[in-house]
Design a protein around this motif. Sequence first.
Motif, PDB file in Angstrom:
ATOM      1  N   PHE A 119      -0.136  -8.349 -29.638  1.00  0.00           N
ATOM      2  CA  PHE A 119       0.282  -7.746 -28.370  1.00  0.00           C
ATOM      3  C   PHE A 119       0.819  -8.808 -27.415  1.00  0.00           C
ATOM      4  CE2 PHE A 119      -0.233  -6.413 -24.018  1.00  0.00           C
ATOM      5  CZ  PHE A 119       0.265  -5.122 -24.024  1.00  0.00           C
ATOM      6  N   ARG A 120       0.175  -9.939 -27.337  1.00  0.00           N
ATOM      7  CA  ARG A 120       0.624 -10.996 -26.420  1.00  0.00           C
ATOM      8  C   ARG A 120       2.060 -11.422 -26.720  1.00  0.00           C
ATOM      9  NH1 ARG A 120      -2.276 -13.967 -22.908  1.00  0.00           N
ATOM     10  NH2 ARG A 120      -4.441 -13.355 -22.598  1.00  0.00           N
ATOM     11  N   ARG A 121       2.417 -11.446 -28.009  1.00  0.00           N
ATOM     12  CA  ARG A 121       3.771 -11.845 -28.385  1.00  0.00           C
ATOM     13  C   ARG A 121       4.801 -10.762 -28.057  1.00  0.00           C
ATOM     14  NH1 ARG A 121       1.029 -13.786 -33.090  1.00  0.00           N
ATOM     15  NH2 ARG A 121       1.803 -12.043 -34.339  1.00  0.00           N
ATOM     16  N   ARG A 122       4.344  -9.516 -27.964  1.00  0.00           N
ATOM     17  CA  ARG A 122       5.256  -8.393 -27.754  1.00  0.00           C
ATOM     18  C   ARG A 122       5.131  -7.778 -26.359  1.00  0.00           C
ATOM     19  NH1 ARG A 122       4.251  -4.467 -32.714  1.00  0.00           N
ATOM     20  NH2 ARG A 122       5.567  -3.170 -31.380  1.00  0.00           N
ATOM     21  N   LYS A 123       4.419  -8.431 -25.497  1.00  0.00           N
ATOM     22  CA  LYS A 123       4.198  -7.898 -24.152  1.00  0.00           C
ATOM     23  C   LYS A 123       5.453  -8.044 -23.294  1.00  0.00           C
ATOM     24  CE  LYS A 123       1.119  -8.529 -20.163  1.00  0.00           C
ATOM     25  NZ  LYS A 123       0.087  -9.412 -19.580  1.00  0.00           N
ATOM     26  N   ARG A 124       5.774  -7.014 -22.536  1.00  0.00           N
ATOM     27  CA  ARG A 124       6.925  -7.057 -21.647  1.00  0.00           C
ATOM     28  C   ARG A 124       6.717  -8.066 -20.524  1.00  0.00           C
ATOM     29  NH1 ARG A 124      10.463  -2.872 -22.450  1.00  0.00           N
ATOM     30  NH2 ARG A 124       9.686  -1.012 -23.545  1.00  0.00           N
ATOM     31  N   ALA A 125       7.822  -8.539 -19.962  1.00  0.00           N
ATOM     32  CA  ALA A 125       7.758  -9.451 -18.808  1.00  0.00           C
ATOM     33  C   ALA A 125       7.169  -8.721 -17.605  1.00  0.00           C
ATOM     34  CB  ALA A 125       9.154  -9.967 -18.484  1.00  0.00           C
ATOM     35  N   VAL A 126       6.533  -9.476 -16.732  1.00  0.00           N
ATOM     36  CA  VAL A 126       5.915  -8.909 -15.530  1.00  0.00           C
ATOM     37  C   VAL A 126       6.588  -9.485 -14.293  1.00  0.00           C
ATOM     38  CG1 VAL A 126       3.700  -8.529 -16.662  1.00  0.00           C
ATOM     39  CG2 VAL A 126       4.134 -10.705 -15.519  1.00  0.00           C
ATOM     40  N   GLY A 127       6.246  -8.922 -13.142  1.00  0.00           N
ATOM     41  CA  GLY A 127       6.838  -9.373 -11.891  1.00  0.00           C
ATOM     42  C   GLY A 127       6.277 -10.705 -11.427  1.00  0.00           C
ATOM     43  N   SER A 128       6.880 -11.259 -10.393  1.00  0.00           N
ATOM     44  CA  SER A 128       6.497 -12.588  -9.907  1.00  0.00           C
ATOM     45  C   SER A 128       5.595 -12.546  -8.679  1.00  0.00           C
ATOM     46  CB  SER A 128       7.751 -13.404  -9.578  1.00  0.00           C
ATOM     47  OG  SER A 128       8.516 -12.751  -8.587  1.00  0.00           O
ATOM     48  N   SER A 129       5.215 -11.337  -8.247  1.00  0.00           N
ATOM     49  CA  SER A 129       4.273 -11.187  -7.140  1.00  0.00           C
ATOM     50  C   SER A 129       2.967 -10.646  -7.708  1.00  0.00           C
ATOM     51  CB  SER A 129       4.836 -10.232  -6.082  1.00  0.00           C
ATOM     52  OG  SER A 129       3.916 -10.072  -5.010  1.00  0.00           O
ATOM     53  N   TRP A 130       1.930 -11.487  -7.700  1.00  0.00           N
ATOM     54  CA  TRP A 130       0.677 -11.159  -8.378  1.00  0.00           C
ATOM     55  C   TRP A 130      -0.407 -10.783  -7.370  1.00  0.00           C
ATOM     56  CZ3 TRP A 130      -0.071 -15.671 -12.473  1.00  0.00           C
ATOM     57  CH2 TRP A 130       1.055 -15.686 -13.324  1.00  0.00           C
ATOM     58  N   ARG A 131      -1.279  -9.860  -7.803  1.00  0.00           N
ATOM     59  CA  ARG A 131      -2.503  -9.511  -7.070  1.00  0.00           C
ATOM     60  C   ARG A 131      -3.677  -9.822  -7.977  1.00  0.00           C
ATOM     61  NH1 ARG A 131       2.356  -7.924  -4.761  1.00  0.00           N
ATOM     62  NH2 ARG A 131       2.061  -6.425  -3.074  1.00  0.00           N
ATOM     63  N   MET A 132      -4.576 -10.661  -7.550  1.00  0.00           N
ATOM     64  CA  MET A 132      -5.684 -11.115  -8.398  1.00  0.00           C
ATOM     65  C   MET A 132      -7.025 -10.808  -7.755  1.00  0.00           C
ATOM     66  SD  MET A 132      -8.005 -13.852  -8.443  1.00  0.00           S
ATOM     67  CE  MET A 132      -8.907 -14.835  -9.635  1.00  0.00           C
ATOM     68  N   ASP A 133      -7.996 -10.437  -8.602  1.00  0.00           N
ATOM     69  CA  ASP A 133      -9.343 -10.132  -8.131  1.00  0.00           C
ATOM     70  C   ASP A 133     -10.277 -10.216  -9.332  1.00  0.00           C
ATOM     71  OD1 ASP A 133     -11.286  -9.339  -6.243  1.00  0.00           O
ATOM     72  OD2 ASP A 133     -11.171  -7.280  -6.935  1.00  0.00           O
ATOM     73  N   GLU A 134     -11.576 -10.214  -9.096  1.00  0.00           N
ATOM     74  CA  GLU A 134     -12.530 -10.208 -10.203  1.00  0.00           C
ATOM     75  C   GLU A 134     -13.505  -9.044 -10.021  1.00  0.00           C
ATOM     76  OE1 GLU A 134     -13.934 -12.585  -6.907  1.00  0.00           O
ATOM     77  OE2 GLU A 134     -12.267 -13.052  -8.260  1.00  0.00           O
TER      78      GLU A 134
ATOM     79  N   HIS B 236       3.086 -16.251 -18.513  1.00  0.00           N
ATOM     80  CA  HIS B 236       4.148 -15.579 -17.767  1.00  0.00           C
ATOM     81  C   HIS B 236       4.992 -16.478 -16.870  1.00  0.00           C
ATOM     82  CE1 HIS B 236       2.903 -11.586 -19.001  1.00  0.00           C
ATOM     83  NE2 HIS B 236       1.660 -11.883 -18.690  1.00  0.00           N
ATOM     84  N   GLY B 237       4.652 -17.747 -16.782  1.00  0.00           N
ATOM     85  CA  GLY B 237       5.386 -18.621 -15.880  1.00  0.00           C
ATOM     86  C   GLY B 237       4.789 -18.620 -14.480  1.00  0.00           C
ATOM     87  N   VAL B 238       5.318 -19.477 -13.633  1.00  0.00           N
ATOM     88  CA  VAL B 238       4.779 -19.640 -12.270  1.00  0.00           C
ATOM     89  C   VAL B 238       5.233 -18.477 -11.393  1.00  0.00           C
ATOM     90  CG1 VAL B 238       4.750 -21.114 -10.222  1.00  0.00           C
ATOM     91  CG2 VAL B 238       4.800 -22.148 -12.506  1.00  0.00           C
ATOM     92  N   PRO B 239       4.315 -17.797 -10.716  1.00  0.00           N
ATOM     93  CA  PRO B 239       4.695 -16.681  -9.831  1.00  0.00           C
ATOM     94  C   PRO B 239       5.225 -17.193  -8.501  1.00  0.00           C
ATOM     95  CG  PRO B 239       2.342 -17.033  -9.699  1.00  0.00           C
ATOM     96  CD  PRO B 239       2.850 -18.001 -10.737  1.00  0.00           C
ATOM     97  N   GLU B 240       5.917 -16.309  -7.778  1.00  0.00           N
ATOM     98  CA  GLU B 240       6.365 -16.652  -6.439  1.00  0.00           C
ATOM     99  C   GLU B 240       5.239 -16.496  -5.434  1.00  0.00           C
ATOM    100  OE1 GLU B 240       9.699 -14.236  -5.467  1.00  0.00           O
ATOM    101  OE2 GLU B 240      10.991 -15.083  -7.036  1.00  0.00           O
ATOM    102  N   LYS B 241       4.409 -15.444  -5.637  1.00  0.00           N
ATOM    103  CA  LYS B 241       3.326 -15.141  -4.696  1.00  0.00           C
ATOM    104  C   LYS B 241       2.072 -14.773  -5.461  1.00  0.00           C
ATOM    105  CE  LYS B 241       6.619 -12.962  -1.483  1.00  0.00           C
ATOM    106  NZ  LYS B 241       6.961 -11.679  -0.807  1.00  0.00           N
ATOM    107  N   ILE B 242       0.928 -15.130  -4.900  1.00  0.00           N
ATOM    108  CA  ILE B 242      -0.355 -14.658  -5.406  1.00  0.00           C
ATOM    109  C   ILE B 242      -1.149 -14.129  -4.222  1.00  0.00           C
ATOM    110  CG2 ILE B 242      -2.526 -15.227  -6.551  1.00  0.00           C
ATOM    111  CD1 ILE B 242      -1.125 -17.442  -8.046  1.00  0.00           C
TER     112      ILE B 242
END
Length: 230
Positions: A67-82, A129-135
Amino acid sequence: MINALGKVLKRMHYPLEVMLICVRWYAAYPLSLRHIEEMMAERGVFVDHATVHRWSIKILPILAAVFRRRKRAVGSSWRMDETYIKVAGQWKYLYRAVDRDGDTIDFLLRAHRDHAAARRFFERAIELHGVPEKITIDRSGANTSAIESMRADSGADIELRQSKYLNNIVEQDHRAIKRIVRPMLGFKSFRCASILIAGIEIMHMIKKGQLSCPADRAASAADQFYSLAI
């Protein structure tokens, strides 16, 4: 992948289709292992609930890698929580992030909620996914220091935002995972928890359309899951 799956299946005496159905049900729906045992018996397939658990532990890591190899690209504005997950009677921490559209960035189960855990999560997500613009995060000191230390070490220009309101999207997304985990009544070991949560996250991402599929081929969530074994 075929060789890896073949080695896993070598000593198993059930058809792959039966095993994949059981594993998918366990990862996709709020069912206990005994529920699956009963449901399969109604279909004339007699399999012990412990066997279903063993299949899940052996098969899901292979499907997760595909799945990781076939996962679609994601946006560059991330929301993170635990969020909290009980393992062997103790609370552990599932770090998760989604983009502005609600697509899952990454997830990581850790034993502690601290700077090291948050930094490891971000490093893994950026590697994928590369470096995001915002977190966007809440006001957690550990998460803040992890991002600030990464920015200082790498020079990455990442905008850090601390907003409970903007982070609602990831907090709501936790519910889909917790809904599946709840009937499992806690995990016996950290390793099993990590593997099974990965399977749950895979199915959740498939339902959100995050598996890259041929544009001319519409497939159900179930068929997309099974395609990971092909």
